[in-house]
Design an enzyme around this catalytic site. Structure first.
Site, PDB file in Angstrom:
ATOM      1  N   SER A   1     -82.825 160.581 -22.811  1.00  0.00           N
ATOM      2  CA  SER A   1     -83.601 159.792 -22.011  1.00  0.00           C
ATOM      3  C   SER A   1     -84.015 160.512 -20.678  1.00  0.00           C
ATOM      4  CB  SER A   1     -82.606 158.463 -21.622  1.00  0.00           C
ATOM      5  OG  SER A   1     -83.591 157.732 -20.504  1.00  0.00           O
TER       6      SER A   1
ATOM      7  N   VAL B   1     -80.867 166.057 -16.493  1.00  0.00           N
ATOM      8  CA  VAL B   1     -80.803 167.074 -17.555  1.00  0.00           C
ATOM      9  C   VAL B   1     -82.058 166.872 -18.470  1.00  0.00           C
ATOM     10  CG1 VAL B   1     -79.691 168.278 -19.350  1.00  0.00           C
ATOM     11  CG2 VAL B   1     -78.289 167.742 -17.222  1.00  0.00           C
ATOM     12  N   CYS B   2     -82.257 165.691 -18.907  1.00  0.00           N
ATOM     13  CA  CYS B   2     -83.417 165.359 -19.706  1.00  0.00           C
ATOM     14  C   CYS B   2     -84.679 165.795 -19.110  1.00  0.00           C
ATOM     15  CB  CYS B   2     -83.218 163.876 -20.475  1.00  0.00           C
ATOM     16  SG  CYS B   2     -81.879 163.781 -21.227  1.00  0.00           S
ATOM     17  N   SER B   3     -84.667 165.166 -17.679  1.00  0.00           N
ATOM     18  CA  SER B   3     -86.158 165.571 -16.966  1.00  0.00           C
ATOM     19  C   SER B   3     -86.208 166.999 -16.846  1.00  0.00           C
ATOM     20  CB  SER B   3     -85.591 164.748 -15.812  1.00  0.00           C
ATOM     21  OG  SER B   3     -86.809 165.021 -14.750  1.00  0.00           O
TER      22      SER B   3
ATOM     23  N   SER C   1     -85.271 169.361 -18.633  1.00  0.00           N
ATOM     24  CA  SER C   1     -85.754 169.993 -19.855  1.00  0.00           C
ATOM     25  C   SER C   1     -87.171 169.767 -20.031  1.00  0.00           C
ATOM     26  CB  SER C   1     -85.109 169.716 -21.140  1.00  0.00           C
ATOM     27  OG  SER C   1     -85.270 168.336 -21.648  1.00  0.00           O
TER      28      SER C   1
END
Length: 190
Positions: free
Chosen positions: A78, A83-85, A87
């Site tokens: 999400s 961490v997703c942000s 990437s």
């Protein structure tokens, strides 16, 4: 006639269940705890499975839409997690410097949330795509099949060359960690 329809339906459903049970789950970690994806990522040197995903304008996008380019699939749970942000930000910075390359950031987030995120964060060099109504997670083996995050995608990176062949893949061992950006970028530069 009715019994033939019922029997046919039961046989079809049994075949689907059999096929799903014969896929081998793949183990990854989530903050050190084992969780499982549907299967392993597609193999390097094999053709990348085609897919249909939804962009931020609610339009279908397929892998074939990007044929002739290097395609980096940045897959994650999400965009609303740190961490997703990170990437998405990292690939957004790198994508502008890579010739003949597109970065597709793929999650189960709704297109509306992806669009809001890109606007708020100034993301302009990647394409956000949603797996909210497709079978991408199953085709690529990245859909989580257990844990509180069941149904979301694991963290992985797949690089596809202009001919449609997979040249690099990384199933991040612990989805709470970032992928190996340098290795993915180097796969494009080779």
């Amino acid at each position: 006639m009715f019994s033939k329809v019922v029997l046919s339906t039961l046989l079809f459903c049994s075949a689907l269940v059999f096929a799903q049970k014969n896929k081998t789950a793949h183990t990854v970690l989530m903050r050190g705890t084992q969780v499982h994806t549907y299967s392993a990522l597609p193999m390097v040197n094999k053709p990348a499975p085609n897919f249909t995903l939804t962009d931020v304008d609610m339009q279908d996008q397929t892998l074939d839409s990007y044929k002739g380019k290097y395609v980096i699939l940045n897959i994650f749970p999400s965009v609303d997690t740190g961490v997703c942000s990170a990437s998405v930000h990292h690939f957004n910075e790198d994508a502008g410097n890579l010739p003949n390359t597109v970065v597709l950031c793929i999650s189960k987030d709704l297109p509306f949330a992806q669009k809001r995120f890109c606007g708020a964060e100034g993301i302009k060099n990647v394409v956000m795509l949603s797996d909210f109504r497709s079978d991408f997670g199953w085709k690529y083996g990245v859909e989580l099949i257990d844990s509180p995050m069941k149904g979301l995608l694991s963290r992985a990176v797949v690089v596809i060359d202009p001919s449609g062949k997979i040249v690099y893949e990384e199933q991040v061992a612990d989805i709470s960690q970032e992928p190996n950006y340098e290795a993915a970028i180097n796969a494009v530069k080779m």
